[in-house]
Design a protein around this motif. Structure first.
Motif, PDB file in Angstrom:
ATOM      1  N   UNK A 107       0.838  -1.182   0.000  1.00  0.00           N
ATOM      2  CA  UNK A 107       0.000   0.000   0.000  1.00  0.00           C
ATOM      3  C   UNK A 107       0.875   1.235   0.000  1.00  0.00           C
ATOM      4  N   UNK A 108       0.313   2.312  -0.509  1.00  0.00           N
ATOM      5  CA  UNK A 108       0.981   3.602  -0.364  1.00  0.00           C
ATOM      6  C   UNK A 108       0.684   4.087   1.048  1.00  0.00           C
ATOM      7  N   UNK A 109       1.714   4.429   1.796  1.00  0.00           N
ATOM      8  CA  UNK A 109       1.532   4.826   3.181  1.00  0.00           C
ATOM      9  C   UNK A 109       1.840   6.303   3.329  1.00  0.00           C
ATOM     10  N   UNK A 110       0.952   7.018   3.982  1.00  0.00           N
ATOM     11  CA  UNK A 110       1.241   8.408   4.285  1.00  0.00           C
ATOM     12  C   UNK A 110       0.693   8.774   5.648  1.00  0.00           C
ATOM     13  N   UNK A 111       0.329   7.765   6.424  1.00  0.00           N
ATOM     14  CA  UNK A 111      -0.108   8.023   7.792  1.00  0.00           C
ATOM     15  C   UNK A 111       0.369   6.887   8.674  1.00  0.00           C
ATOM     16  N   UNK A 112       0.322   7.097   9.960  1.00  0.00           N
ATOM     17  CA  UNK A 112       0.802   6.115  10.917  1.00  0.00           C
ATOM     18  C   UNK A 112      -0.114   4.898  10.930  1.00  0.00           C
ATOM     19  N   UNK A 113       0.460   3.721  10.939  1.00  0.00           N
ATOM     20  CA  UNK A 113      -0.281   2.464  11.010  1.00  0.00           C
ATOM     21  C   UNK A 113       0.205   1.701  12.239  1.00  0.00           C
ATOM     22  N   UNK A 114      -0.697   1.179  13.047  1.00  0.00           N
ATOM     23  CA  UNK A 114      -0.341   0.359  14.194  1.00  0.00           C
ATOM     24  C   UNK A 114      -1.053  -0.979  14.052  1.00  0.00           C
ATOM     25  N   UNK A 115      -0.309  -2.070  14.178  1.00  0.00           N
ATOM     26  CA  UNK A 115      -0.854  -3.400  13.962  1.00  0.00           C
ATOM     27  C   UNK A 115      -0.337  -4.328  15.045  1.00  0.00           C
ATOM     28  N   UNK A 116      -1.189  -5.245  15.511  1.00  0.00           N
ATOM     29  CA  UNK A 116      -0.788  -6.294  16.448  1.00  0.00           C
ATOM     30  C   UNK A 116      -1.151  -7.631  15.822  1.00  0.00           C
ATOM     31  N   UNK A 117      -0.186  -8.548  15.779  1.00  0.00           N
ATOM     32  CA  UNK A 117      -0.445  -9.878  15.228  1.00  0.00           C
ATOM     33  C   UNK A 117       0.190 -10.924  16.134  1.00  0.00           C
ATOM     34  N   UNK A 118      -0.168 -12.189  15.928  1.00  0.00           N
ATOM     35  CA  UNK A 118       0.499 -13.309  16.555  1.00  0.00           C
ATOM     36  C   UNK A 118       0.951 -14.225  15.430  1.00  0.00           C
ATOM     37  N   UNK A 119       2.196 -14.666  15.460  1.00  0.00           N
ATOM     38  CA  UNK A 119       2.722 -15.503  14.389  1.00  0.00           C
ATOM     39  C   UNK A 119       3.657 -16.554  14.965  1.00  0.00           C
ATOM     40  N   UNK A 120       3.741 -17.702  14.317  1.00  0.00           N
ATOM     41  CA  UNK A 120       4.625 -18.763  14.791  1.00  0.00           C
ATOM     42  C   UNK A 120       5.942 -18.695  14.027  1.00  0.00           C
ATOM     43  N   UNK A 121       5.995 -19.122  12.790  1.00  0.00           N
ATOM     44  CA  UNK A 121       7.239 -19.065  12.034  1.00  0.00           C
ATOM     45  C   UNK A 121       7.108 -18.250  10.768  1.00  0.00           C
ATOM     46  N   UNK A 122       5.911 -18.015  10.362  1.00  0.00           N
ATOM     47  CA  UNK A 122       5.706 -17.307   9.107  1.00  0.00           C
ATOM     48  C   UNK A 122       6.310 -15.913   9.161  1.00  0.00           C
ATOM     49  N   UNK A 123       7.067 -15.554   8.140  1.00  0.00           N
ATOM     50  CA  UNK A 123       7.520 -14.165   8.081  1.00  0.00           C
ATOM     51  C   UNK A 123       6.305 -13.255   7.886  1.00  0.00           C
ATOM     52  N   UNK A 124       6.378 -12.081   8.429  1.00  0.00           N
ATOM     53  CA  UNK A 124       5.324 -11.083   8.247  1.00  0.00           C
ATOM     54  C   UNK A 124       5.960  -9.867   7.601  1.00  0.00           C
ATOM     55  N   UNK A 125       5.339  -9.367   6.532  1.00  0.00           N
ATOM     56  CA  UNK A 125       5.858  -8.217   5.808  1.00  0.00           C
ATOM     57  C   UNK A 125       4.805  -7.125   5.691  1.00  0.00           C
ATOM     58  N   UNK A 126       5.274  -5.910   5.683  1.00  0.00           N
ATOM     59  CA  UNK A 126       4.496  -4.727   5.318  1.00  0.00           C
ATOM     60  C   UNK A 126       5.304  -4.050   4.229  1.00  0.00           C
ATOM     61  N   UNK A 127       4.736  -3.942   3.048  1.00  0.00           N
ATOM     62  CA  UNK A 127       5.467  -3.383   1.910  1.00  0.00           C
ATOM     63  C   UNK A 127       4.806  -2.098   1.422  1.00  0.00           C
ATOM     64  N   UNK A 128       5.609  -1.196   0.920  1.00  0.00           N
ATOM     65  CA  UNK A 128       5.112   0.073   0.427  1.00  0.00           C
ATOM     66  C   UNK A 128       6.029   0.618  -0.663  1.00  0.00           C
ATOM     67  N   UNK A 129       5.425   1.364  -1.585  1.00  0.00           N
ATOM     68  CA  UNK A 129       6.206   2.036  -2.616  1.00  0.00           C
ATOM     69  C   UNK A 129       6.829   3.280  -2.005  1.00  0.00           C
ATOM     70  N   UNK A 130       8.103   3.469  -2.283  1.00  0.00           N
ATOM     71  CA  UNK A 130       8.791   4.674  -1.822  1.00  0.00           C
ATOM     72  C   UNK A 130       9.606   5.233  -2.977  1.00  0.00           C
TER      73      UNK A 130
END
Length: 125
Positions: free
Chosen positions: A24-47
């Motif tokens: 996503x294009x990000x231009x504001x603050x994002x706060x996220x809570x997750x639970x994960x075991x081994x899976x990588x977690x990514x947040x991607x953005x165009x810059x």
């Protein structure tokens, strides 16, 4: 507003568990809570050059963390940390790319991860 956050959090968790990454294009603050075991977690953005990514995170145990981007078959890691339970910082893009924040749980036990990030774009003239 609280209902929207709960729905958004549930959707994010569903995408995370199915292995989907967000872009996503990000231009504001994002706060996220997750639970994960081994899976990588990514947040991607165009810059684009000059965009500044600010981030912070806390976890219930150690994750490997990085910021990376791809160029052809090569992967570049401007930020890379091993076995960290928290962190914060910023990164200013030198090139136009899709950049990803990535956390990987190297243990078999579930860990909780809370993170915040923001992309600030300089004023274009």
């Amino acid at each position: 507003m609280k209902h929207c956050f709960i729905v958004l959090s549930m959707l994010l968790l569903a995408f995370t568990l199915t292995g989907c990454n967000s872009l996503m294009k990000r231009d504001r603050m994002q706060t996220v809570t997750i639970e994960t075991v081994v899976h990588p977690h990514e947040e991607c953005m165009e810059m684009t050059p000059g965009d500044m990514l600010s981030y912070s995170f806390t976890a219930s145990g150690p994750f490997d963390f990085n910021i990376h981007y791809h160029e052809g078959k090569d992967i570049f890691y401007p930020v890379s940390q091993k076995a960290v339970s928290s962190g914060e910082g910023s990164y200013t893009a030198e090139r136009a790319h899709i950049y990803c924040l990535m956390w990987t749980n190297t243990r078999q036990e579930p860990l909780s991860l809370t993170y915040t990030f923001r992309v600030d774009k300089p004023e274009r003239k």
